[in-house]
Motif scaffolding. Structure first.
Motif, PDB file in Angstrom:
ATOM      1  N   ILE A  10       0.837  -1.200   0.000  1.00  0.00           N
ATOM      2  CA  ILE A  10       0.000   0.000   0.000  1.00  0.00           C
ATOM      3  C   ILE A  10       0.871   1.248   0.000  1.00  0.00           C
ATOM      4  CG2 ILE A  10      -1.763   1.309   1.257  1.00  0.00           C
ATOM      5  CD1 ILE A  10      -2.804  -1.440   2.285  1.00  0.00           C
ATOM      6  N   ALA A  11       1.869   1.291   0.867  1.00  0.00           N
ATOM      7  CA  ALA A  11       2.744   2.461   0.926  1.00  0.00           C
ATOM      8  C   ALA A  11       3.441   2.674  -0.417  1.00  0.00           C
ATOM      9  CB  ALA A  11       3.775   2.301   2.040  1.00  0.00           C
ATOM     10  N   THR A  12       3.922   1.609  -1.026  1.00  0.00           N
ATOM     11  CA  THR A  12       4.590   1.728  -2.321  1.00  0.00           C
ATOM     12  C   THR A  12       3.608   2.214  -3.378  1.00  0.00           C
ATOM     13  OG1 THR A  12       6.100  -0.051  -1.713  1.00  0.00           O
ATOM     14  CG2 THR A  12       5.968   0.500  -4.044  1.00  0.00           C
ATOM     15  N   HIS A  13       2.389   1.733  -3.332  1.00  0.00           N
ATOM     16  CA  HIS A  13       1.377   2.150  -4.297  1.00  0.00           C
ATOM     17  C   HIS A  13       1.065   3.643  -4.147  1.00  0.00           C
ATOM     18  CE1 HIS A  13      -1.823   1.060  -7.159  1.00  0.00           C
ATOM     19  NE2 HIS A  13      -2.499   2.030  -6.587  1.00  0.00           N
ATOM     20  N   VAL A  14       1.020   4.123  -2.911  1.00  0.00           N
ATOM     21  CA  VAL A  14       0.632   5.504  -2.639  1.00  0.00           C
ATOM     22  C   VAL A  14       1.823   6.465  -2.705  1.00  0.00           C
ATOM     23  CG1 VAL A  14      -0.291   7.025  -0.832  1.00  0.00           C
ATOM     24  CG2 VAL A  14      -1.372   4.835  -1.264  1.00  0.00           C
ATOM     25  N   PHE A  15       2.964   6.072  -2.124  1.00  0.00           N
ATOM     26  CA  PHE A  15       4.114   6.979  -2.016  1.00  0.00           C
ATOM     27  C   PHE A  15       5.265   6.628  -2.946  1.00  0.00           C
ATOM     28  CE2 PHE A  15       2.297   6.998   2.381  1.00  0.00           C
ATOM     29  CZ  PHE A  15       1.883   8.322   2.407  1.00  0.00           C
ATOM     30  N   GLY A  16       5.171   5.513  -3.662  1.00  0.00           N
ATOM     31  CA  GLY A  16       6.310   5.064  -4.452  1.00  0.00           C
ATOM     32  C   GLY A  16       7.415   4.618  -3.511  1.00  0.00           C
ATOM     33  N   GLU A  17       8.647   4.776  -3.932  1.00  0.00           N
ATOM     34  CA  GLU A  17       9.789   4.395  -3.084  1.00  0.00           C
ATOM     35  C   GLU A  17      10.277   5.598  -2.279  1.00  0.00           C
ATOM     36  OE1 GLU A  17      11.073   1.440  -2.424  1.00  0.00           O
ATOM     37  OE2 GLU A  17       9.608   0.488  -3.714  1.00  0.00           O
ATOM     38  N   GLY A  18       9.374   6.488  -1.938  1.00  0.00           N
ATOM     39  CA  GLY A  18       9.716   7.702  -1.211  1.00  0.00           C
ATOM     40  C   GLY A  18      10.065   7.459   0.242  1.00  0.00           C
ATOM     41  N   PRO A  19      10.391   8.538   0.953  1.00  0.00           N
ATOM     42  CA  PRO A  19      10.800   8.412   2.353  1.00  0.00           C
ATOM     43  C   PRO A  19       9.713   7.828   3.250  1.00  0.00           C
ATOM     44  CG  PRO A  19      10.560  10.728   1.736  1.00  0.00           C
ATOM     45  CD  PRO A  19      10.436   9.915   0.488  1.00  0.00           C
ATOM     46  N   GLU A  20       8.450   8.066   2.926  1.00  0.00           N
ATOM     47  CA  GLU A  20       7.354   7.512   3.727  1.00  0.00           C
ATOM     48  C   GLU A  20       7.386   5.988   3.720  1.00  0.00           C
ATOM     49  OE1 GLU A  20       5.843  11.387   1.821  1.00  0.00           O
ATOM     50  OE2 GLU A  20       6.950   9.634   1.158  1.00  0.00           O
ATOM     51  N   THR A  21       7.602   5.425   2.551  1.00  0.00           N
ATOM     52  CA  THR A  21       7.670   3.966   2.428  1.00  0.00           C
ATOM     53  C   THR A  21       8.858   3.417   3.202  1.00  0.00           C
ATOM     54  OG1 THR A  21       6.603   4.091   0.275  1.00  0.00           O
ATOM     55  CG2 THR A  21       7.770   2.048   0.766  1.00  0.00           C
ATOM     56  N   GLN A  22       9.993   4.109   3.116  1.00  0.00           N
ATOM     57  CA  GLN A  22      11.187   3.660   3.839  1.00  0.00           C
ATOM     58  C   GLN A  22      10.963   3.705   5.352  1.00  0.00           C
ATOM     59  OE1 GLN A  22      13.535   2.231   2.031  1.00  0.00           O
ATOM     60  NE2 GLN A  22      12.286   2.803   0.273  1.00  0.00           N
ATOM     61  N   ILE A  23      10.300   4.747   5.834  1.00  0.00           N
ATOM     62  CA  ILE A  23      10.007   4.871   7.264  1.00  0.00           C
ATOM     63  C   ILE A  23       9.111   3.725   7.716  1.00  0.00           C
ATOM     64  CG2 ILE A  23       8.686   6.252   8.935  1.00  0.00           C
ATOM     65  CD1 ILE A  23       9.861   8.735   7.388  1.00  0.00           C
ATOM     66  N   LEU A  24       8.065   3.439   6.938  1.00  0.00           N
ATOM     67  CA  LEU A  24       7.152   2.360   7.318  1.00  0.00           C
ATOM     68  C   LEU A  24       7.853   1.005   7.308  1.00  0.00           C
ATOM     69  CD1 LEU A  24       3.938   3.632   5.536  1.00  0.00           C
ATOM     70  CD2 LEU A  24       4.367   3.566   8.001  1.00  0.00           C
ATOM     71  N   ARG A  25       8.769   0.801   6.390  1.00  0.00           N
ATOM     72  CA  ARG A  25       9.538  -0.450   6.368  1.00  0.00           C
ATOM     73  C   ARG A  25      10.421  -0.567   7.600  1.00  0.00           C
ATOM     74  NH1 ARG A  25      10.998  -0.027   0.038  1.00  0.00           N
ATOM     75  NH2 ARG A  25       9.163  -1.105  -0.730  1.00  0.00           N
ATOM     76  N   ARG A  26      11.092   0.536   7.962  1.00  0.00           N
ATOM     77  CA  ARG A  26      11.940   0.512   9.169  1.00  0.00           C
ATOM     78  C   ARG A  26      11.099   0.248  10.411  1.00  0.00           C
ATOM     79  NH1 ARG A  26      14.593   5.796   8.523  1.00  0.00           N
ATOM     80  NH2 ARG A  26      14.531   5.887  10.776  1.00  0.00           N
ATOM     81  N   PHE A  27       9.922   0.862  10.477  1.00  0.00           N
ATOM     82  CA  PHE A  27       9.023   0.642  11.607  1.00  0.00           C
ATOM     83  C   PHE A  27       8.618  -0.830  11.690  1.00  0.00           C
ATOM     84  CE2 PHE A  27       4.818   0.300  13.485  1.00  0.00           C
ATOM     85  CZ  PHE A  27       5.031   0.904  14.707  1.00  0.00           C
ATOM     86  N   ARG A  28       8.242  -1.379  10.544  1.00  0.00           N
ATOM     87  CA  ARG A  28       7.870  -2.797  10.495  1.00  0.00           C
ATOM     88  C   ARG A  28       9.008  -3.667  11.014  1.00  0.00           C
ATOM     89  NH1 ARG A  28       8.227  -4.699   4.693  1.00  0.00           N
ATOM     90  NH2 ARG A  28      10.383  -4.483   5.317  1.00  0.00           N
ATOM     91  N   ASP A  29      10.210  -3.411  10.528  1.00  0.00           N
ATOM     92  CA  ASP A  29      11.352  -4.252  10.881  1.00  0.00           C
ATOM     93  C   ASP A  29      11.786  -4.085  12.333  1.00  0.00           C
ATOM     94  OD1 ASP A  29      11.276  -5.153   8.283  1.00  0.00           O
ATOM     95  OD2 ASP A  29      12.945  -3.896   7.609  1.00  0.00           O
ATOM     96  N   ARG A  30      11.728  -2.865  12.861  1.00  0.00           N
ATOM     97  CA  ARG A  30      12.229  -2.609  14.217  1.00  0.00           C
ATOM     98  C   ARG A  30      11.185  -2.794  15.311  1.00  0.00           C
ATOM     99  NH1 ARG A  30      16.043   2.650  13.174  1.00  0.00           N
ATOM    100  NH2 ARG A  30      17.413   1.634  11.677  1.00  0.00           N
ATOM    101  N   TYR A  31       9.931  -2.488  14.996  1.00  0.00           N
ATOM    102  CA  TYR A  31       8.898  -2.543  16.030  1.00  0.00           C
ATOM    103  C   TYR A  31       7.964  -3.744  15.918  1.00  0.00           C
ATOM    104  CZ  TYR A  31       9.940   1.961  18.120  1.00  0.00           C
ATOM    105  OH  TYR A  31      10.547   2.979  18.792  1.00  0.00           O
ATOM    106  N   LEU A  32       7.607  -4.126  14.714  1.00  0.00           N
ATOM    107  CA  LEU A  32       6.615  -5.188  14.553  1.00  0.00           C
ATOM    108  C   LEU A  32       7.236  -6.578  14.478  1.00  0.00           C
ATOM    109  CD1 LEU A  32       4.141  -3.488  12.055  1.00  0.00           C
ATOM    110  CD2 LEU A  32       4.027  -3.587  14.558  1.00  0.00           C
ATOM    111  N   ARG A  33       8.280  -6.722  13.680  1.00  0.00           N
ATOM    112  CA  ARG A  33       8.864  -8.054  13.465  1.00  0.00           C
ATOM    113  C   ARG A  33       9.336  -8.748  14.722  1.00  0.00           C
ATOM    114  NH1 ARG A  33      11.183  -7.702   7.811  1.00  0.00           N
ATOM    115  NH2 ARG A  33       9.419  -8.689   6.821  1.00  0.00           N
ATOM    116  N   PRO A  34       9.893  -8.041  15.697  1.00  0.00           N
ATOM    117  CA  PRO A  34      10.413  -8.749  16.870  1.00  0.00           C
ATOM    118  C   PRO A  34       9.352  -9.458  17.727  1.00  0.00           C
ATOM    119  CG  PRO A  34      11.442  -6.596  16.680  1.00  0.00           C
ATOM    120  CD  PRO A  34      10.312  -6.638  15.692  1.00  0.00           C
ATOM    121  N   SER A  35       8.098  -9.047  17.636  1.00  0.00           N
ATOM    122  CA  SER A  35       7.088  -9.663  18.504  1.00  0.00           C
ATOM    123  C   SER A  35       6.135 -10.560  17.717  1.00  0.00           C
ATOM    124  CB  SER A  35       6.272  -8.585  19.221  1.00  0.00           C
ATOM    125  OG  SER A  35       5.398  -7.947  18.312  1.00  0.00           O
ATOM    126  N   CYS A  36       5.576 -11.525  18.411  1.00  0.00           N
ATOM    127  CA  CYS A  36       4.600 -12.428  17.799  1.00  0.00           C
ATOM    128  C   CYS A  36       3.374 -11.652  17.309  1.00  0.00           C
ATOM    129  CB  CYS A  36       4.201 -13.500  18.808  1.00  0.00           C
ATOM    130  SG  CYS A  36       3.076 -14.730  18.138  1.00  0.00           S
TER     131      CYS A  36
END
Length: 91
Positions: A10-36
């Motif tokens: 969704i982020a890529t569709h809306v923002f392309g490969e812009g900074p918003e998409t990169q931020i959401l990816r970092r958030f996913r990797d640092r905050y979401l992935r570590p927990s079940c």
């Protein structure tokens, strides 16, 4: 296909490969992935996001609505990542 890179459909569709998409990816990797619970949220997103992207393709006006809905998430992720990075720098 660009929408598959990093699977932020969704982020890529809306923002392309812009900074918003990169931020959401970092958030996913640092905050979401570590927990079940975070991994379950990611999985639910991966299952539903292609449908949302198809809807945005079918109804282009929906893109601006989705973009507006995502912006607060980008803001929150930016704040949390900055706070985390500041904590690591000081500690």
């Amino acid at each position: 296909e660009a929408a598959r890179k990093g699977r932020c459909f969704i982020a890529t569709h809306v923002f392309g490969e812009g900074p918003e998409t990169q931020i959401l990816r970092r958030f996913r990797d640092r905050y979401l992935r570590p927990s079940c619970a975070g991994r379950r949220l990611i999985l639910a997103y991966y299952r539903s996001a292609p449908t949302v992207c198809r809807a945005m393709e079918r109804w282009p006006m929906a893109r601006s609505t989705v973009k507006t809905a995502i912006k607060p998430m980008v803001w929150l992720a930016t704040c949390l990542l900055a706070d985390q990075e500041a904590s690591h720098a000081s500690g």
